[in-house]
Motif scaffolding. Structure first.
Motif, mmCIF file in Angstrom:
data_model
loop_
_atom_site.group_PDB
_atom_site.id
_atom_site.type_symbol
_atom_site.label_atom_id
_atom_site.label_comp_id
_atom_site.label_asym_id
_atom_site.label_seq_id
_atom_site.Cartn_x
_atom_site.Cartn_y
_atom_site.Cartn_z
ATOM 1 N N PHE A 1 -58.160 4.531 32.311
ATOM 2 C CA PHE A 1 -58.889 3.602 33.511
ATOM 3 C C PHE A 1 -59.209 4.634 34.477
ATOM 4 C CE2 PHE A 1 -55.187 4.809 35.374
ATOM 5 C CZ PHE A 1 -55.482 5.461 36.814
ATOM 6 N N ALA A 2 -60.295 3.752 35.202
ATOM 7 C CA ALA A 2 -61.243 4.018 35.638
ATOM 8 C C ALA A 2 -61.269 3.293 37.203
ATOM 9 C CB ALA A 2 -62.215 4.466 35.738
ATOM 10 N N PHE A 3 -61.571 3.522 38.429
ATOM 11 C CA PHE A 3 -61.804 2.534 39.212
ATOM 12 C C PHE A 3 -63.699 2.527 39.451
ATOM 13 C CE2 PHE A 3 -57.936 3.939 41.174
ATOM 14 C CZ PHE A 3 -57.347 3.200 41.580
ATOM 15 N N GLY A 4 -63.980 1.478 39.379
ATOM 16 C CA GLY A 4 -65.426 0.786 39.201
ATOM 17 C C GLY A 4 -65.779 0.074 39.979
ATOM 18 N N ASP A 5 -67.061 -0.197 40.183
ATOM 19 C CA ASP A 5 -67.969 -1.623 40.840
ATOM 20 C C ASP A 5 -68.210 -0.858 41.951
ATOM 21 O OD1 ASP A 5 -66.916 -3.373 38.649
ATOM 22 O OD2 ASP A 5 -65.393 -4.419 39.718
ATOM 23 N N GLU A 6 -68.909 -1.573 42.727
ATOM 24 C CA GLU A 6 -69.639 -1.840 43.920
ATOM 25 C C GLU A 6 -68.809 -0.505 44.536
ATOM 26 O OE1 GLU A 6 -73.943 -1.952 46.865
ATOM 27 O OE2 GLU A 6 -72.835 -3.659 45.041
ATOM 28 N N ASP A 7 -67.651 -1.954 44.516
ATOM 29 C CA ASP A 7 -67.155 -1.170 46.253
ATOM 30 C C ASP A 7 -65.793 -0.488 45.559
ATOM 31 O OD1 ASP A 7 -65.803 -2.858 44.433
ATOM 32 O OD2 ASP A 7 -65.009 -4.479 46.120
ATOM 33 N N LEU A 8 -65.709 -0.286 44.412
ATOM 34 C CA LEU A 8 -64.491 0.852 43.667
ATOM 35 C C LEU A 8 -63.337 0.336 43.713
ATOM 36 C CD1 LEU A 8 -65.458 4.466 45.194
ATOM 37 C CD2 LEU A 8 -66.062 3.575 43.216
ATOM 38 N N ARG A 9 -63.231 -0.910 44.217
ATOM 39 C CA ARG A 9 -61.780 -2.570 43.472
ATOM 40 C C ARG A 9 -62.165 -2.480 42.529
ATOM 41 N NH1 ARG A 9 -63.076 -3.075 49.281
ATOM 42 N NH2 ARG A 9 -61.370 -1.785 50.340
ATOM 43 N N GLY A 10 -62.509 -2.135 41.401
ATOM 44 C CA GLY A 10 -62.516 -2.294 40.295
ATOM 45 C C GLY A 10 -61.718 -1.696 38.353
ATOM 46 N N LEU A 11 -61.483 -2.099 38.445
ATOM 47 C CA LEU A 11 -60.346 -1.013 37.702
ATOM 48 C C LEU A 11 -60.385 -1.254 36.066
ATOM 49 C CD1 LEU A 11 -58.036 0.604 38.583
ATOM 50 C CD2 LEU A 11 -56.250 -1.063 37.885
ATOM 51 N N TYR A 12 -60.489 -0.240 35.907
ATOM 52 C CA TYR A 12 -61.337 -1.564 34.091
ATOM 53 C C TYR A 12 -60.315 0.098 33.433
ATOM 54 C CZ TYR A 12 -66.274 -2.755 35.599
ATOM 55 O OH TYR A 12 -66.696 -3.694 36.060
ATOM 56 N N ILE A 13 -59.791 -0.868 32.300
ATOM 57 C CA ILE A 13 -58.686 -0.102 31.512
ATOM 58 C C ILE A 13 -59.167 0.025 30.546
ATOM 59 C CG2 ILE A 13 -56.393 -0.441 31.451
ATOM 60 C CD1 ILE A 13 -56.139 -1.677 33.714
ATOM 61 N N THR A 14 -58.169 1.177 29.552
ATOM 62 C CA THR A 14 -58.853 1.136 28.367
ATOM 63 C C THR A 14 -57.356 0.726 26.991
ATOM 64 O OG1 THR A 14 -58.918 3.741 28.456
ATOM 65 C CG2 THR A 14 -60.847 1.921 28.168
ATOM 66 N N GLY A 15 -57.469 -0.528 26.511
ATOM 67 C CA GLY A 15 -56.632 -0.724 25.597
ATOM 68 C C GLY A 15 -56.553 0.224 24.380
ATOM 69 N N ILE A 16 -55.912 -0.070 23.307
ATOM 70 C CA ILE A 16 -56.581 0.609 21.738
ATOM 71 C C ILE A 16 -58.021 -0.197 21.831
ATOM 72 C CG2 ILE A 16 -55.585 0.707 19.976
ATOM 73 C CD1 ILE A 16 -53.797 2.691 21.198
ATOM 74 N N THR A 17 -57.650 -1.821 21.340
ATOM 75 C CA THR A 17 -59.189 -2.254 21.341
ATOM 76 C C THR A 17 -60.138 -2.116 22.125
ATOM 77 O OG1 THR A 17 -57.317 -4.196 20.745
ATOM 78 C CG2 THR A 17 -58.053 -2.352 19.147
ATOM 79 N N THR A 18 -59.944 -2.719 22.887
ATOM 80 C CA THR A 18 -59.810 -3.623 24.157
ATOM 81 C C THR A 18 -59.729 -2.636 25.654
ATOM 82 O OG1 THR A 18 -58.732 -5.242 23.298
ATOM 83 C CG2 THR A 18 -59.892 -6.018 25.843
ATOM 84 N N LEU A 19 -61.463 -2.885 26.407
ATOM 85 C CA LEU A 19 -61.965 -2.677 27.678
ATOM 86 C C LEU A 19 -60.932 -3.867 27.934
ATOM 87 C CD1 LEU A 19 -63.361 -0.401 29.656
ATOM 88 C CD2 LEU A 19 -64.804 -1.822 29.411
ATOM 89 N N TYR A 20 -60.116 -3.840 29.914
ATOM 90 C CA TYR A 20 -59.911 -4.730 30.283
ATOM 91 C C TYR A 20 -61.122 -4.744 32.381
ATOM 92 C CZ TYR A 20 -56.183 -6.398 26.950
ATOM 93 O OH TYR A 20 -56.309 -6.034 25.656
ATOM 94 N N ARG A 21 -60.745 -5.444 32.779
ATOM 95 C CA ARG A 21 -61.056 -5.361 34.113
ATOM 96 C C ARG A 21 -60.416 -6.340 35.227
ATOM 97 N NH1 ARG A 21 -67.172 -6.181 36.872
ATOM 98 N NH2 ARG A 21 -66.458 -8.958 36.142
ATOM 99 N N LEU A 22 -59.915 -5.401 35.854
ATOM 100 C CA LEU A 22 -59.003 -6.284 37.046
ATOM 101 C C LEU A 22 -59.277 -5.618 38.459
ATOM 102 C CD1 LEU A 22 -55.651 -7.100 37.937
ATOM 103 C CD2 LEU A 22 -54.962 -5.119 37.289
#
Length: 297
Positions: free
Chosen positions: A266-287
Motif C-alpha cells: 500500500f501507499a499513502f497518496g492523494d494531494e493530502d496524503l490521506r488516500g490509501l492505495y492498496i494493491t491486492g493480488i489482481t486489484t488496486l483499491y483506494r480508501l
C-alpha cells in the motif's frame, strides 16, 4: 463497492480510520500487484505487476497507463529525495534507479555472489538505500525458478558516496517490508514466515544494532507480513493476515482492516496524503483515511 471490515482493538483506531470507510476499486483484472508508490508533485501512483512484467501508472486525471514494459519483474518501488524512482527486480536480482530515461543498476551482487531477489526498499535522507533480499523472486509463484548464490537472506545498505553495498543483518528468516521512524533513528523490518516485525536502532554511521521484537501479526486469515509504512503520527501500518494491521509506536495493536482479497502492499497518496492505495493480488483499491502519510520527497 467491495466490502471491508474495520476491526478496532484500541479506541485510537477510529482516529485513523472511519468505521464506515468505503473501499473503492481503482483498477482490476491485473495479475500480481506490488510496490505502489505515490509521486507527491505529479500526483500519480506507480505500481508493479510482477507476473505481467510491467509497471503501471495511474492518476485521477489520466487513468491507468503503462509506465514501463519489461520491468524485469519489478517488485518494491520508492522515490529518493530527488524524485528518482528506485525499484527491486525479481528476474534480474537487482536494485535500480531511473536517472531520467536511463535505468542504472545500484546493487546486483554481494561479495561476488548474485543477490537473491531484492524485494522492498527505503531511502534515508542522506541518500542511503536500505533493502531486503529474500528468495521469493527465485521461486515459481512470483519469480523465475533458480537456485540462490547466497546461503542467507540479508538486509543491505547501498550508499551513493562510494557505491558500496553493506550487509546489515542476516537475523531475519525472510525479510520483506521495511520503513524508518520519522526521525530515522529506528528501522522496522518484517519477517514474513515468522509473522513478526523487528525494530533496529540506526547508528550514526547508518549500521543497525539492537534488533528486537516490535510486534507480532495475528489472525487466521490468508496473508503474511509484507508492505509496511509509517504515518505522520508514528503509527506503523503493515500488510498481514487478512489485510492491514496498524500498530502504535509502542508496538500495541490499534486495529486491523480486513479486505476481500489478499493484499501485498500500500501507499499513502492523494494531494493530502490521506488516500490509501492498496494493491491486492489482481486489484488496486483506494480508501480515504483520517491520518496523513509521509511524503517521500
Amino acid at each position: 463497492m467491495p466490502s471491508i471490515t474495520v476491526e478496532a482493538h484500541d479506541d485510537r483506531f477510529t482516529d485513523l480510520l472511519q468505521p464506515t470507510a468505503q473501499l473503492e476499486t481503482v483498477a482490476g483484472g491485473l495479475r500480481f500487484l506490488e510496490g505502489p508508490v505515490w509521486h507527491p508533485t505529479e500526483q500519480h501512483l506507480r505500481f508493479s505487476d510482477i507476473l505481467a512484467n510491467c509497471t503501471w501508472q495511474w492518476s485521477a486525471s489520466a487513468g491507468l497507463s503503462l509506465y514501463r514494459g519489461n520491468s524485469h519483474m519489478a517488485n518494491g518501488n520508492t522515490y529518493d529525495r530527488q524524485g528518482r524512482l528506485l525499484s527491486c527486480h525479481h528476474a534480474s536480482s537487482r536494485v535500480t534507479r531511473m536517472d531520467g530515461e536511463q535505468m542504472n543498476v545500484l546493487a546486483a551482487q554481494y561479495q561476488g555472489a548474485q543477490l537473491n531477489s531484492p524485494n522492498d526498499l527505503v531511502v534515508k535522507r542522506d541518500g542511503s538505500v536500505y533493502f531486503t533480499d529474500p528468495p521469493y523472486g527465485r521461486e515459481p509463484k512470483v519469480g523465475i525458478p533458480r537456485p540462490c548464490d547466497l546461503d542467507f537472506n540479508g538486509v543491505y545498505r547501498w550508499r551513493e558516496t562510494d557505491a558500496a553495498l553493506t550487509l546489515l543483518t542476516t537475523e531475519l528468516d525472510r525479510p520483506n517490508g521495511l520503513c524508518f521512524s520519522a526521525d530515522e533513528s529506528l528501522l522496522y523490518i518484517n519477517d514474513s514466515p515468522r509473522f513478526r516485525i523487528l525494530v533496529f536502532d540506526v547508528r550514526a554511521d547508518g549500521s543497525l544494532a539492537g534488533g528486537r521484537l516490535f510486534a507480532e501479526t495475528v489472525g487466521d486469515e490468508d496473508g503474511v507480513p509484507d508492505g509496511m509504512k509509517i504515518d505522520s503520527q508514528g503509527n506503523v501500518w503493515c500488510v498481514a493476515q487478512g489485510g492491514l494491521h496498524v500498530f502504535a509506536a509502542d508496538g500495541s495493536l490499534l486495529g486491523r482492516l480486513l479486505l476481500p482479497e489478499r493484499i501485498t502492499n500500500f501507499a499513502f497518496g492523494d494531494e493530502d496524503l490521506r488516500g490509501l492505495y492498496i494493491t491486492g493480488i489482481t486489484t488496486l483499491y483506494r480508501l480515504r483515511v483520517r491520518v496523513r502519510g509521509t511524503s517521500l520527497f
